[in-house]
Design a protein around this motif. Structure first.
Motif, PDB file in Angstrom:
ATOM      1  N   PRO A  21      34.793  58.019  54.668  1.00 32.54           N
ATOM      2  CA  PRO A  21      35.258  57.845  56.041  1.00 32.54           C
ATOM      3  C   PRO A  21      35.582  56.374  56.319  1.00 32.54           C
ATOM      4  O   PRO A  21      34.803  55.486  55.980  1.00 32.54           O
ATOM      5  CB  PRO A  21      34.058  58.316  56.887  1.00 32.54           C
ATOM      6  CG  PRO A  21      33.239  59.167  55.972  1.00 32.54           C
ATOM      7  CD  PRO A  21      33.465  58.652  54.582  1.00 32.54           C
ATOM      8  N   GLY A  22      36.768  56.131  56.879  1.00 35.92           N
ATOM      9  CA  GLY A  22      37.160  54.762  57.219  1.00 35.92           C
ATOM     10  C   GLY A  22      37.565  53.924  56.031  1.00 35.92           C
ATOM     11  O   GLY A  22      37.651  52.694  56.139  1.00 35.92           O
ATOM     12  N   ALA A  23      37.819  54.568  54.860  1.00 34.63           N
ATOM     13  CA  ALA A  23      38.171  53.799  53.654  1.00 34.63           C
ATOM     14  C   ALA A  23      39.402  52.948  53.918  1.00 34.63           C
ATOM     15  O   ALA A  23      40.363  53.391  54.558  1.00 34.63           O
ATOM     16  CB  ALA A  23      38.431  54.751  52.487  1.00 34.63           C
ATOM     17  N   SER A  24      39.365  51.701  53.406  1.00 29.73           N
ATOM     18  CA  SER A  24      40.458  50.767  53.647  1.00 29.73           C
ATOM     19  C   SER A  24      40.712  49.990  52.362  1.00 29.73           C
ATOM     20  O   SER A  24      39.789  49.780  51.554  1.00 29.73           O
ATOM     21  CB  SER A  24      40.053  49.836  54.796  1.00 29.73           C
ATOM     22  OG  SER A  24      40.560  48.536  54.601  1.00 29.73           O
ATOM     23  N   ALA A  25      41.969  49.543  52.203  1.00 27.21           N
ATOM     24  CA  ALA A  25      42.311  48.742  51.012  1.00 27.21           C
ATOM     25  C   ALA A  25      41.488  47.462  50.970  1.00 27.21           C
ATOM     26  O   ALA A  25      41.310  46.863  49.910  1.00 27.21           O
ATOM     27  CB  ALA A  25      43.805  48.428  51.011  1.00 27.21           C
ATOM     28  N   ASP A  26      40.934  47.059  52.129  1.00 22.87           N
ATOM     29  CA  ASP A  26      40.106  45.838  52.164  1.00 22.87           C
ATOM     30  C   ASP A  26      38.680  46.079  51.671  1.00 22.87           C
ATOM     31  O   ASP A  26      37.893  45.137  51.591  1.00 22.87           O
ATOM     32  CB  ASP A  26      40.009  45.299  53.610  1.00 22.87           C
ATOM     33  CG  ASP A  26      41.370  44.855  54.127  1.00 22.87           C
ATOM     34  OD1 ASP A  26      42.224  44.510  53.285  1.00 22.87           O
ATOM     35  OD2 ASP A  26      41.568  44.879  55.353  1.00 22.87           O
ATOM     36  N   ASP A  27      38.343  47.337  51.381  1.00 23.03           N
ATOM     37  CA  ASP A  27      36.952  47.619  50.985  1.00 23.03           C
ATOM     38  C   ASP A  27      36.609  47.004  49.639  1.00 23.03           C
ATOM     39  O   ASP A  27      35.427  46.818  49.316  1.00 23.03           O
ATOM     40  CB  ASP A  27      36.694  49.140  50.918  1.00 23.03           C
ATOM     41  CG  ASP A  27      36.669  49.769  52.306  1.00 23.03           C
ATOM     42  OD1 ASP A  27      36.668  49.016  53.295  1.00 23.03           O
ATOM     43  OD2 ASP A  27      36.664  51.014  52.389  1.00 23.03           O
ATOM     44  N   HIS A  28      37.622  46.772  48.795  1.00 20.45           N
ATOM     45  CA  HIS A  28      37.374  46.183  47.473  1.00 20.45           C
ATOM     46  C   HIS A  28      38.445  45.151  47.160  1.00 20.45           C
ATOM     47  O   HIS A  28      39.519  45.146  47.751  1.00 20.45           O
ATOM     48  CB  HIS A  28      37.378  47.268  46.383  1.00 20.45           C
ATOM     49  CG  HIS A  28      36.250  48.232  46.530  1.00 20.45           C
ATOM     50  ND1 HIS A  28      34.952  47.916  46.206  1.00 20.45           N
ATOM     51  CD2 HIS A  28      36.225  49.504  46.983  1.00 20.45           C
ATOM     52  CE1 HIS A  28      34.177  48.949  46.454  1.00 20.45           C
ATOM     53  NE2 HIS A  28      34.912  49.931  46.932  1.00 20.45           N
ATOM     54  N   GLN A  29      38.131  44.316  46.146  1.00 17.10           N
ATOM     55  CA  GLN A  29      39.084  43.357  45.585  1.00 17.10           C
ATOM     56  C   GLN A  29      39.723  43.996  44.356  1.00 17.10           C
ATOM     57  O   GLN A  29      39.295  45.049  43.911  1.00 17.10           O
ATOM     58  CB  GLN A  29      38.336  42.108  45.097  1.00 17.10           C
ATOM     59  CG  GLN A  29      37.347  41.533  46.073  1.00 17.10           C
ATOM     60  CD  GLN A  29      38.055  40.862  47.212  1.00 17.10           C
ATOM     61  OE1 GLN A  29      39.140  40.321  47.021  1.00 17.10           O
ATOM     62  NE2 GLN A  29      37.473  40.930  48.407  1.00 17.10           N
ATOM     63  N   ASP A  30      40.695  43.276  43.772  1.00 16.79           N
ATOM     64  CA  ASP A  30      41.087  43.633  42.398  1.00 16.79           C
ATOM     65  C   ASP A  30      40.127  42.906  41.449  1.00 16.79           C
ATOM     66  O   ASP A  30      39.224  42.185  41.898  1.00 16.79           O
ATOM     67  CB  ASP A  30      42.565  43.302  42.134  1.00 16.79           C
ATOM     68  CG  ASP A  30      42.881  41.822  42.300  1.00 16.79           C
ATOM     69  OD1 ASP A  30      41.932  41.008  42.463  1.00 16.79           O
ATOM     70  OD2 ASP A  30      44.075  41.467  42.279  1.00 16.79           O
ATOM     71  N   LEU A  31      40.306  43.081  40.132  1.00 15.63           N
ATOM     72  CA  LEU A  31      39.319  42.526  39.197  1.00 15.63           C
ATOM     73  C   LEU A  31      39.256  40.994  39.258  1.00 15.63           C
ATOM     74  O   LEU A  31      38.146  40.439  39.360  1.00 15.63           O
ATOM     75  CB  LEU A  31      39.606  43.040  37.774  1.00 15.63           C
ATOM     76  CG  LEU A  31      38.585  42.695  36.700  1.00 15.63           C
ATOM     77  CD1 LEU A  31      37.174  43.126  37.083  1.00 15.63           C
ATOM     78  CD2 LEU A  31      38.991  43.348  35.370  1.00 15.63           C
ATOM     79  N   PRO A  32      40.401  40.288  39.263  1.00 10.84           N
ATOM     80  CA  PRO A  32      40.298  38.825  39.406  1.00 10.84           C
ATOM     81  C   PRO A  32      39.596  38.434  40.704  1.00 10.84           C
ATOM     82  O   PRO A  32      38.912  37.414  40.763  1.00 10.84           O
ATOM     83  CB  PRO A  32      41.763  38.358  39.409  1.00 10.84           C
ATOM     84  CG  PRO A  32      42.517  39.452  38.726  1.00 10.84           C
ATOM     85  CD  PRO A  32      41.798  40.725  39.050  1.00 10.84           C
ATOM     86  N   GLY A  33      39.737  39.265  41.710  1.00 11.85           N
ATOM     87  CA  GLY A  33      39.100  38.986  43.000  1.00 11.85           C
ATOM     88  C   GLY A  33      37.580  39.102  42.953  1.00 11.85           C
ATOM     89  O   GLY A  33      36.898  38.687  43.894  1.00 11.85           O
ATOM     90  N   LEU A  34      37.034  39.686  41.887  1.00  9.94           N
ATOM     91  CA  LEU A  34      35.571  39.692  41.713  1.00  9.94           C
ATOM     92  C   LEU A  34      35.098  38.419  41.016  1.00  9.94           C
ATOM     93  O   LEU A  34      33.999  37.922  41.261  1.00  9.94           O
ATOM     94  CB  LEU A  34      35.109  40.881  40.848  1.00  9.94           C
ATOM     95  CG  LEU A  34      35.303  42.290  41.367  1.00  9.94           C
ATOM     96  CD1 LEU A  34      34.621  43.277  40.412  1.00  9.94           C
ATOM     97  CD2 LEU A  34      34.729  42.432  42.763  1.00  9.94           C
ATOM     98  N   ILE A  35      35.947  37.916  40.110  1.00  4.97           N
ATOM     99  CA  ILE A  35      35.527  36.752  39.304  1.00  4.97           C
ATOM    100  C   ILE A  35      35.524  35.483  40.170  1.00  4.97           C
ATOM    101  O   ILE A  35      34.612  34.663  40.065  1.00  4.97           O
ATOM    102  CB  ILE A  35      36.475  36.557  38.096  1.00  4.97           C
ATOM    103  CG1 ILE A  35      36.620  37.859  37.293  1.00  4.97           C
ATOM    104  CG2 ILE A  35      36.011  35.400  37.221  1.00  4.97           C
ATOM    105  CD1 ILE A  35      35.424  38.277  36.525  1.00  4.97           C
ATOM    106  N   ALA A  36      36.550  35.347  41.018  1.00  4.71           N
ATOM    107  CA  ALA A  36      36.679  34.103  41.800  1.00  4.71           C
ATOM    108  C   ALA A  36      35.428  33.842  42.651  1.00  4.71           C
ATOM    109  O   ALA A  36      34.856  32.745  42.576  1.00  4.71           O
ATOM    110  CB  ALA A  36      37.946  34.152  42.650  1.00  4.71           C
ATOM    111  N   PRO A  37      34.924  34.799  43.427  1.00  2.00           N
ATOM    112  CA  PRO A  37      33.708  34.498  44.205  1.00  2.00           C
ATOM    113  C   PRO A  37      32.481  34.293  43.323  1.00  2.00           C
ATOM    114  O   PRO A  37      31.546  33.588  43.712  1.00  2.00           O
ATOM    115  CB  PRO A  37      33.536  35.717  45.124  1.00  2.00           C
ATOM    116  CG  PRO A  37      34.393  36.786  44.576  1.00  2.00           C
ATOM    117  CD  PRO A  37      35.489  36.121  43.791  1.00  2.00           C
TER     118      PRO A  37
END
Ligand code: SAM
Length: 247
Positions: free
Chosen positions: A154-170
């Protein structure tokens, strides 16, 4: 009258094959941890395997789910590990249980409060300087379409996750280097998701007139529809993170 069953066919509460689990345990135990802290441990299968592979280590698992924790304690007894592990029913948000030489946070970064950068800051606080973190985190393998999102949670949004590089940067921003980056395969997902629902489906087939059947059927149908929408779209990354030493 029997009630709907809990899933008994899951080894791990996520897409993780025996082959990958063995490799993770070898790599993480190889760093010689004396203490293991498992954030959102569930029934703590990975922690128990790590304690078996690192015979001098002790472990602490934190979770809110009493049934999963009870399964963890029972398995620890069966494997002769009960004296080296505590499964504690408490929130990991703001926990004072660290620091530990190995911190596991698999499918549970929400337990550390806030968004991923906050969770990574917490993981850096909870791990010793020469330790390791295993972070299991969702990511988009590709941008989900609107119709896929509508069938997910419910309420799923494209903002709920990053792509894979978006996990490494933080992770690097939080003071880590990624020692190992790997992602669950479709085969691992296809072992996990059906196993999650299998006992419930058999129970539904055998108890069509049960007072809880309708509610249970709706829940199972929603979960399967979501899985079929995120199949091949939602990934799970396993990042083995090393803290950067102070200069
Ligand atoms: C997807 S499961 C992963 C379980 C386990 N890490 C594994 O991989 O098998 C996520 C777990 O996080 C736990 N959890 C959620 N919020 C939590 C919190 N604030 N403190 C501790 N555990 C929490 C849930 O109860 C659930 O067991």
């Amino acid at each position: 009258m029997t009630t709907p069953p809990r899933p008994t066919r899951l080894t791990f509460h996520g897409p993780l094959s025996e082959t990958r689990a063995d490799a993770l345990v070898r790599r993480l135990a190889g760093n010689g941890p004396a203490t293991v802290l498992d954030i959102g441990c569930g029934w703590g299968e990975l922690t128990l395997r790590l304690l078996a592979a690192a015979p001098r280590a002790t472990g602490t698992g934190l979770d809110l789910n009493p049934d999963d924790l009870a399964r963890g304690r029972h398995t620890a007894e069966e494997r002769g590990l009960a004296h080296r592990v505590r499964f504690l029913q408490e929130s990991a948000t703001g926990t004072t249980r660290g620091p530990a030489d190995l911190v596991l946070c698999v499918g549970a970064s929400q337990a550390l409060g806030g968004e991923l950068p906050t969770a990574l800051g917490e993981l850096r606080r909870l791990v010793t300087d020469r330790g390791r973190v295993l972070l299991g985190e969702g990511f988009w393998q590709r941008t989900p379409t609107g119709s896929e999102l509508a069938r997910m949670w419910p309420g799923a949004s494209a903002d709920d996750h990053q792509d894979l590089p978006g996990l490494i940067a933080p992770a690097t921003d939080a003071g880590f280097r990624p020692e190992w980056t790997e992602t669950a395969s479709l085969d691992e997902w296809e072992e996990f998701e059906p196993a999650y629902l299998a006992d419930t489906e058999v129970w539904l087939a055998e108890h069509p007139g049960h007072p809880m059947a309708e509610e249970t059927r709706q829940r199972a149908d929603r979960h399967r529809a979501a899985w079929l929408a995120y199949r091949g779209v939602l990934g799970l990354a396993y990042l083995t993170l090393v803290p950067v030493r102070a200069v």
